[in-house]
Motif scaffolding. Structure first.
Motif, PDB file in Angstrom:
ATOM      1  N   SER A 181       0.823  -1.206   0.000  1.00 36.52           N
ATOM      2  CA  SER A 181       0.000   0.000   0.000  1.00 36.52           C
ATOM      3  C   SER A 181       0.861   1.262   0.000  1.00 36.52           C
ATOM      4  O   SER A 181       2.043   1.237   0.365  1.00 36.52           O
ATOM      5  N   LYS A 182       0.216   2.364  -0.381  1.00 36.45           N
ATOM      6  CA  LYS A 182       0.910   3.659  -0.360  1.00 36.45           C
ATOM      7  C   LYS A 182       1.318   4.015   1.071  1.00 36.45           C
ATOM      8  O   LYS A 182       2.391   4.578   1.283  1.00 36.45           O
ATOM      9  N   ALA A 183       0.474   3.680   2.040  1.00 30.10           N
ATOM     10  CA  ALA A 183       0.803   3.976   3.437  1.00 30.10           C
ATOM     11  C   ALA A 183       2.055   3.207   3.877  1.00 30.10           C
ATOM     12  O   ALA A 183       2.911   3.749   4.592  1.00 30.10           O
ATOM     13  N   THR A 184       2.176   1.963   3.448  1.00 28.32           N
ATOM     14  CA  THR A 184       3.341   1.162   3.795  1.00 28.32           C
ATOM     15  C   THR A 184       4.595   1.738   3.145  1.00 28.32           C
ATOM     16  O   THR A 184       5.652   1.859   3.789  1.00 28.32           O
ATOM     17  N   VAL A 185       4.498   2.137   1.878  1.00 27.30           N
ATOM     18  CA  VAL A 185       5.644   2.756   1.188  1.00 27.30           C
ATOM     19  C   VAL A 185       6.059   4.015   1.935  1.00 27.30           C
ATOM     20  O   VAL A 185       7.254   4.214   2.218  1.00 27.30           O
ATOM     21  N   ALA A 186       5.096   4.849   2.286  1.00 27.30           N
ATOM     22  CA  ALA A 186       5.416   6.100   2.994  1.00 27.30           C
ATOM     23  C   ALA A 186       6.086   5.807   4.330  1.00 27.30           C
ATOM     24  O   ALA A 186       7.066   6.463   4.710  1.00 27.30           O
ATOM     25  N   ARG A 187       5.582   4.795   5.036  1.00 26.01           N
ATOM     26  CA  ARG A 187       6.166   4.435   6.337  1.00 26.01           C
ATOM     27  C   ARG A 187       7.581   3.903   6.161  1.00 26.01           C
ATOM     28  O   ARG A 187       8.494   4.294   6.896  1.00 26.01           O
ATOM     29  N   TYR A 188       7.800   3.047   5.171  1.00 23.21           N
ATOM     30  CA  TYR A 188       9.131   2.492   4.927  1.00 23.21           C
ATOM     31  C   TYR A 188      10.133   3.579   4.503  1.00 23.21           C
ATOM     32  O   TYR A 188      11.278   3.565   4.906  1.00 23.21           O
ATOM     33  N   CYS A 189       9.679   4.510   3.661  1.00 24.54           N
ATOM     34  CA  CYS A 189      10.587   5.544   3.153  1.00 24.54           C
ATOM     35  C   CYS A 189      10.855   6.632   4.195  1.00 24.54           C
ATOM     36  O   CYS A 189      11.880   7.319   4.106  1.00 24.54           O
TER      37      CYS A 189
END
Length: 191
Positions: A181-189
């Motif tokens: 998900s976009k939320a997961t990408v944002a959290r990882y980055c």
């Protein structure tokens, strides 16, 4: 005189449709809180707060059950009294219209039961977490076979961040690349 519906579910993956269906009929207005715990005071919930600004003397508020108003007995009783003082009729599925006296007594008992159930839910969740922690410590896996107590790791955070940076990709494109998900990408980055 309006017929007003209020529905609430605690998590976003639940639906208010079952409550709507069970209550049937037509309503002049509907207010809902989705993904809002019953532990939150009724007037602090966005949907119920809007309902309080709308509802007037002579209106009927229809709810599925007392615990939809909340899981804190004192808050529920105070809200029922406030509604009755405003001249609002509270119609609870299976109970009918709640009035002064016996109606308030019934609400008090049901609200106390909702509060007690909330405490049981908290106890069951904590008990499950304790078992999972003990199993994780002993075997490296929870009692349900998971590798951690948190959400499962979808992808390697460092790999996701590195790929995004190397390709100058958007959060959306990075999510599509890794199937996350976009939320997961944002959290990882952000990490």
């Amino acid at each position: 005189m309006s017929r007003v519906l209020y529905v609430r579910v605690s998590t976003g993956d639940q639906s208010v449709e079952a409550q709507r269906h069970a209550l049937g009929g037509t309503f002049d207005r509907e207010f809902q809180d989705v993904g809002v715990s019953g532990a939150i005071r009724a007037e602090d919930r966005p949907g119920f707060s809007e309902l309080l600004r709308y509802i007037r003397e002579g209106d009927t508020l229809v709810i599925y059950s007392i615990d939809r108003l909340g899981r804190d007995a004192l808050d529920v009783q105070a809200m029922v009294r406030r509604l009755l003082d405003m001249g609002v009729t509270l119609d609870v599925r299976g109970l009918g219209a709640i009035g002064r006296g016996v109606g308030e007594l019934i609400v008090a008992v049901l609200a106390q039961m909702a509060d007690m159930e909330r405490q049981r839910i908290v106890e069951r969740c904590e008990s499950g977490r304790a078992v999972a922690r003990a199993s994780l410590e002993a075997t490296g896996k929870t009692h349900r076979g998971k590798a951690s107590l948190g959400r499962p790791v979808s992808a390697d955070a460092a790999e996701v961040a590195a790929w995004r940076k190397a390709n100058g990709a958007s959060i959306r494109d990075t999510g599509l690349q890794f199937g996350i998900s976009k939320a997961t990408v944002a959290r990882y980055c952000a990490a």
